[in-house]
Motif scaffolding. Structure first.
Motif, PDB file in Angstrom:
ATOM      1  N   VAL A   2       0.834  -1.194   0.000  1.00  0.00           N
ATOM      2  CA  VAL A   2       0.000   0.000   0.000  1.00  0.00           C
ATOM      3  C   VAL A   2       0.876   1.254   0.000  1.00  0.00           C
ATOM      4  O   VAL A   2       1.852   1.338   0.733  1.00  0.00           O
ATOM      5  N   ASN A   3       0.505   2.235  -0.824  1.00  0.00           N
ATOM      6  CA  ASN A   3       1.195   3.512  -0.841  1.00  0.00           C
ATOM      7  C   ASN A   3       0.517   4.416   0.184  1.00  0.00           C
ATOM      8  O   ASN A   3      -0.554   4.970  -0.063  1.00  0.00           O
ATOM      9  N   VAL A   4       1.149   4.573   1.334  1.00  0.00           N
ATOM     10  CA  VAL A   4       0.561   5.322   2.449  1.00  0.00           C
ATOM     11  C   VAL A   4       0.293   6.773   2.067  1.00  0.00           C
ATOM     12  O   VAL A   4      -0.717   7.341   2.478  1.00  0.00           O
ATOM     13  N   SER A   5       1.165   7.368   1.268  1.00  0.00           N
ATOM     14  CA  SER A   5       1.018   8.786   0.937  1.00  0.00           C
ATOM     15  C   SER A   5      -0.261   9.080   0.151  1.00  0.00           C
ATOM     16  O   SER A   5      -0.698  10.221   0.100  1.00  0.00           O
ATOM     17  N   GLU A   6      -0.866   8.069  -0.458  1.00  0.00           N
ATOM     18  CA  GLU A   6      -2.089   8.280  -1.225  1.00  0.00           C
ATOM     19  C   GLU A   6      -3.353   7.924  -0.446  1.00  0.00           C
ATOM     20  O   GLU A   6      -4.455   8.000  -0.988  1.00  0.00           O
ATOM     21  N   HIS A   7      -3.217   7.547   0.811  1.00  0.00           N
ATOM     22  CA  HIS A   7      -4.388   7.211   1.621  1.00  0.00           C
ATOM     23  C   HIS A   7      -5.190   8.468   1.922  1.00  0.00           C
ATOM     24  O   HIS A   7      -4.634   9.556   2.111  1.00  0.00           O
ATOM     25  N   GLU A   8      -6.508   8.330   1.977  1.00  0.00           N
ATOM     26  CA  GLU A   8      -7.389   9.495   2.163  1.00  0.00           C
ATOM     27  C   GLU A   8      -7.204  10.192   3.502  1.00  0.00           C
ATOM     28  O   GLU A   8      -7.532  11.375   3.645  1.00  0.00           O
ATOM     29  N   LEU A   9      -6.690   9.512   4.511  1.00  0.00           N
ATOM     30  CA  LEU A   9      -6.516  10.133   5.826  1.00  0.00           C
ATOM     31  C   LEU A   9      -5.166  10.837   5.994  1.00  0.00           C
ATOM     32  O   LEU A   9      -4.947  11.528   6.979  1.00  0.00           O
ATOM     33  N   VAL A  10      -4.272  10.660   5.045  1.00  0.00           N
ATOM     34  CA  VAL A  10      -2.959  11.309   5.108  1.00  0.00           C
ATOM     35  C   VAL A  10      -3.091  12.700   4.489  1.00  0.00           C
ATOM     36  O   VAL A  10      -3.522  12.841   3.355  1.00  0.00           O
ATOM     37  N   PRO A  11      -2.726  13.753   5.246  1.00  0.00           N
ATOM     38  CA  PRO A  11      -2.847  15.104   4.699  1.00  0.00           C
ATOM     39  C   PRO A  11      -1.869  15.325   3.543  1.00  0.00           C
ATOM     40  O   PRO A  11      -0.886  14.597   3.393  1.00  0.00           O
ATOM     41  N   ASP A  12      -2.144  16.347   2.741  1.00  0.00           N
ATOM     42  CA  ASP A  12      -1.276  16.679   1.610  1.00  0.00           C
ATOM     43  C   ASP A  12       0.067  17.191   2.109  1.00  0.00           C
ATOM     44  O   ASP A  12       0.129  18.094   2.950  1.00  0.00           O
ATOM     45  N   HIS A  13       1.137  16.618   1.587  1.00  0.00           N
ATOM     46  CA  HIS A  13       2.504  17.034   1.888  1.00  0.00           C
ATOM     47  C   HIS A  13       3.099  17.610   0.612  1.00  0.00           C
ATOM     48  O   HIS A  13       3.192  16.905  -0.391  1.00  0.00           O
ATOM     49  N   THR A  14       3.495  18.880   0.651  1.00  0.00           N
ATOM     50  CA  THR A  14       4.047  19.543  -0.523  1.00  0.00           C
ATOM     51  C   THR A  14       5.442  20.047  -0.200  1.00  0.00           C
ATOM     52  O   THR A  14       5.633  20.791   0.761  1.00  0.00           O
ATOM     53  N   LEU A  15       6.391  19.661  -1.006  1.00  0.00           N
ATOM     54  CA  LEU A  15       7.770  20.099  -0.835  1.00  0.00           C
ATOM     55  C   LEU A  15       7.893  21.524  -1.354  1.00  0.00           C
ATOM     56  O   LEU A  15       7.477  21.821  -2.475  1.00  0.00           O
ATOM     57  N   LEU A  16       8.435  22.438  -0.533  1.00  0.00           N
ATOM     58  CA  LEU A  16       8.641  23.814  -0.981  1.00  0.00           C
ATOM     59  C   LEU A  16       9.957  23.857  -1.757  1.00  0.00           C
ATOM     60  O   LEU A  16      11.036  23.782  -1.176  1.00  0.00           O
ATOM     61  N   ASP A  17       9.849  23.952  -3.079  1.00  0.00           N
ATOM     62  CA  ASP A  17      11.030  23.923  -3.942  1.00  0.00           C
ATOM     63  C   ASP A  17      11.725  25.275  -4.041  1.00  0.00           C
ATOM     64  O   ASP A  17      12.936  25.344  -4.167  1.00  0.00           O
ATOM     65  N   ASP A  18      10.951  26.340  -4.002  1.00  0.00           N
ATOM     66  CA  ASP A  18      11.494  27.678  -4.199  1.00  0.00           C
ATOM     67  C   ASP A  18      12.051  28.230  -2.884  1.00  0.00           C
ATOM     68  O   ASP A  18      11.319  28.345  -1.891  1.00  0.00           O
ATOM     69  N   PRO A  19      13.349  28.569  -2.847  1.00  0.00           N
ATOM     70  CA  PRO A  19      13.934  29.131  -1.617  1.00  0.00           C
ATOM     71  C   PRO A  19      13.220  30.396  -1.147  1.00  0.00           C
ATOM     72  O   PRO A  19      13.168  30.674   0.055  1.00  0.00           O
ATOM     73  N   ASP A  20      12.653  31.170  -2.079  1.00  0.00           N
ATOM     74  CA  ASP A  20      11.914  32.381  -1.692  1.00  0.00           C
ATOM     75  C   ASP A  20      10.664  32.032  -0.889  1.00  0.00           C
ATOM     76  O   ASP A  20      10.304  32.751   0.050  1.00  0.00           O
ATOM     77  N   ASP A  21       9.992  30.927  -1.248  1.00  0.00           N
ATOM     78  CA  ASP A  21       8.820  30.480  -0.495  1.00  0.00           C
ATOM     79  C   ASP A  21       9.201  30.105   0.930  1.00  0.00           C
ATOM     80  O   ASP A  21       8.492  30.434   1.881  1.00  0.00           O
ATOM     81  N   VAL A  22      10.330  29.436   1.073  1.00  0.00           N
ATOM     82  CA  VAL A  22      10.804  29.041   2.406  1.00  0.00           C
ATOM     83  C   VAL A  22      11.110  30.287   3.230  1.00  0.00           C
ATOM     84  O   VAL A  22      10.713  30.380   4.396  1.00  0.00           O
TER      85      VAL A  22
END
Length: 76
Positions: A2-22
């Motif tokens: 099972v791919n845990v990251s795609e389960h409906e109870l797992v919140p969205d995780h987004t990698l901040l790629d842009d250093p300005d966003d960080v």
């Protein structure tokens, strides 16, 4: 397996790629990168592209607000 990251109870995780966003996030909360809560690089909810030192945006559904947003620092 099972791919845990795609389960409906797992919140969205987004990698901040842009250093300005960080930098915007750090300035908004007046914290240093190391002050952010930590998340292990091996956490199943993270994508394989996440590396130590990256910042991840986590969006959860909330009863009091529509969406609760938190940020975490990826560590080994």
């Amino acid at each position: 397996m099972v791919n845990v990251s795609e389960h409906e109870l797992v919140p969205d995780h987004t990698l901040l790629d842009d250093p300005d966003d960080v930098e915007e996030v750090l300035e908004e909360y007046n914290v240093k990168r190391t002050d952010l809560p930590k998340i292990k690089r091996t956490d199943p909810a993270l994508s394989n592209e996440a590396e130590a030192g990256d910042v991840v945006r986590i969006e959860r559904d909330s009863r009091t607000t529509d969406t609760a947003v938190t940020y975490r620092l990826v560590v080994e």
